[in-house]
Scaffold this motif. Structure first.
Motif, PDB file in Angstrom:
ATOM      1  N   ALA A  85       0.888  -1.269  -0.103  1.00 46.32           N
ATOM      2  CA  ALA A  85       0.071  -0.133  -0.094  1.00 46.32           C
ATOM      3  C   ALA A  85       0.790   1.390  -0.048  1.00 46.32           C
ATOM      4  N   ARG A  86       2.049   1.171   0.647  1.00 49.29           N
ATOM      5  CA  ARG A  86       2.897   2.151   0.622  1.00 49.29           C
ATOM      6  C   ARG A  86       3.684   2.364  -0.615  1.00 49.29           C
ATOM      7  N   ASP A  87       3.993   1.320  -1.537  1.00 47.71           N
ATOM      8  CA  ASP A  87       4.714   1.486  -2.479  1.00 47.71           C
ATOM      9  C   ASP A  87       4.443   2.415  -3.808  1.00 47.71           C
ATOM     10  N   GLU A  88       5.225   2.873  -4.385  1.00 47.51           N
ATOM     11  CA  GLU A  88       4.797   3.871  -5.393  1.00 47.51           C
ATOM     12  C   GLU A  88       4.350   3.092  -6.844  1.00 47.51           C
ATOM     13  N   GLY A  89       4.617   1.974  -6.816  1.00 47.59           N
ATOM     14  CA  GLY A  89       4.248   1.217  -7.910  1.00 47.59           C
ATOM     15  C   GLY A  89       4.920   1.543  -9.233  1.00 47.59           C
ATOM     16  N   PRO A  90       4.211   0.818 -10.374  1.00 53.78           N
ATOM     17  CA  PRO A  90       3.614  -0.395 -10.339  1.00 53.78           C
ATOM     18  C   PRO A  90       3.998  -1.269  -9.555  1.00 53.78           C
ATOM     19  N   ALA A  91       3.080  -2.394  -9.400  1.00 51.53           N
ATOM     20  CA  ALA A  91       3.484  -3.429  -8.439  1.00 51.53           C
ATOM     21  C   ALA A  91       2.450  -4.546  -8.676  1.00 51.53           C
ATOM     22  N   ARG A 113       4.615  -0.925  10.948  1.00 50.63           N
ATOM     23  CA  ARG A 113       3.604  -1.080  11.852  1.00 50.63           C
ATOM     24  C   ARG A 113       2.524  -0.329  11.195  1.00 50.63           C
ATOM     25  N   LEU A 114       1.272  -0.988  11.300  1.00 51.17           N
ATOM     26  CA  LEU A 114       0.152  -0.316  10.375  1.00 51.17           C
ATOM     27  C   LEU A 114      -0.926   0.127  11.556  1.00 51.17           C
ATOM     28  N   GLU A 115      -1.483   1.383  11.323  1.00 47.86           N
ATOM     29  CA  GLU A 115      -2.407   2.126  12.185  1.00 47.86           C
ATOM     30  C   GLU A 115      -3.388   2.510  11.291  1.00 47.86           C
ATOM     31  N   GLY A 116      -4.638   3.049  11.834  1.00 45.65           N
ATOM     32  CA  GLY A 116      -5.490   3.747  10.977  1.00 45.65           C
ATOM     33  C   GLY A 116      -6.030   3.328   9.660  1.00 45.65           C
ATOM     34  N   ASP A 117      -5.877   4.202   8.812  1.00 40.05           N
ATOM     35  CA  ASP A 117      -6.255   3.815   7.409  1.00 40.05           C
ATOM     36  C   ASP A 117      -5.132   2.755   6.648  1.00 40.05           C
ATOM     37  N   GLU A 118      -4.047   2.625   7.011  1.00 45.63           N
ATOM     38  CA  GLU A 118      -3.191   1.501   6.710  1.00 45.63           C
ATOM     39  C   GLU A 118      -3.830   0.349   7.161  1.00 45.63           C
ATOM     40  N   TRP A 119      -3.986   0.250   8.327  1.00 43.33           N
ATOM     41  CA  TRP A 119      -4.549  -1.165   8.737  1.00 43.33           C
ATOM     42  C   TRP A 119      -5.887  -1.335   8.321  1.00 43.33           C
ATOM     43  N   THR A 120      -6.832  -0.382   8.062  1.00 44.35           N
ATOM     44  CA  THR A 120      -8.023  -0.833   7.452  1.00 44.35           C
ATOM     45  C   THR A 120      -7.776  -1.331   5.958  1.00 44.35           C
ATOM     46  N   ALA A 121      -7.001  -0.781   5.562  1.00 44.68           N
ATOM     47  CA  ALA A 121      -6.727  -1.198   3.953  1.00 44.68           C
ATOM     48  C   ALA A 121      -6.197  -2.647   3.877  1.00 44.68           C
ATOM     49  N   LYS A 122      -5.352  -3.061   4.973  1.00 43.27           N
ATOM     50  CA  LYS A 122      -4.910  -4.324   4.861  1.00 43.27           C
ATOM     51  C   LYS A 122      -6.071  -5.304   5.391  1.00 43.27           C
TER      52      LYS A 122
END
Length: 233
Positions: A24-30, A186-195
């Motif tokens: 999710a953090r990667d700039e891509g393309p992936a 460590r994932l929090e907030g929106d990052e955890w929600t996406a995972k």
């Protein structure tokens, strides 16, 4: 197609369970490329029966569809290779070799599984390493397989890599290559929600995984943390 990041996933779900936050953090393309993405074989496995499937064909079709939904949530491409989802021992993964040889450039970052807790993951790792070496690619990153890696008490702390160093797959890789922790996420907030959304796309796997690994999807919990090593040679 040219991808900046390629994540090798032994089975459908391994990459997302292990490094969805990184993706999710990667700039891509992936792209997530599943090495064992083909039909399991004539006999349906005990695991796939536990997941509610009635045939090998249904297993492959539905799990590929789950993987497509997870990849869409994360905004990455999906590739499923035709190697059967079966024990890898003694099997040469020619399609994986060909995929890496045909798509890896000097700028490509490849992530492969460490192999913690699963012999097939370790075999995929070793064959991917060999294919990357033959292709003259840059050294890969190696990710901690989840939920298996979270069995160590230190998981989610700064000493998780030290706790995992005694695991046979990690020790075996360290005997052949110099490895070092590269990323601790460590994932929090929106990052955890996406995972969480991406992991829940693998609906057939959730209950069986919970039977074996308990509250693996809890928050706070094991999937909130991700660990990646760099291979220096």
């Amino acid at each position: 197609m040219s991808w900046r990041t390629i994540v090798v996933s032994p089975h459908f779900d391994d990459a997302v369970l292990s490094v969805a936050g990184l993706l999710a953090r990667d700039e891509g393309p992936a792209v997530v490329v599943t090495a064992l993405g083909g039909t399991p074989g004539e006999e349906i496995s005990a695991w796939d029966r536990l997941c509610g499937f009635a045939s090998a064909e249904e297993t492959a079709r539905e799990r590929r569809a789950e993987d497509a939904r997870a990849c869409e949530i994360l905004g990455v491409d999906q590739v499923a290779l035709a190697h059967p989802d079966a024990p890898v021992a003694g099997l040469r993964l020619r399609e994986l070799e060909g995929f890496l040889a045909g798509h890896v450039t000097p700028e490509t970052r490849v992530l492969i599984p460490m192999g913690i807790g699963n012999a097939d993951h370790e075999a995929v790792r070793d064959q991917a390493l060999d294919a990357l070496r033959k292709a003259g690619a840059r050294p890969p990153w190696v990710y901690a397989d989840l939920p298996y890696a979270a069995a160590v008490r230190e998981w989610g702390t700064a000493s998780a890599d030290q706790a995992l160093a005694g695991k046979p797959p990690v020790r075996a890789l360290a005997e052949r290559h110099r490895i070092r922790p590269e990323l601790r996420i460590r994932l929090e907030g929106d990052e955890w929600t996406a995972k969480r959304r991406a992991v829940l796309a693998y609906a057939s796997q959730i209950a069986p995984l919970a039977c074996d690994y308990g509250e693996f999807l809890a928050m706070p919990g094991p999937l909130q943390h991700e660990l990646v090593w760099a291979v220096d040679d």
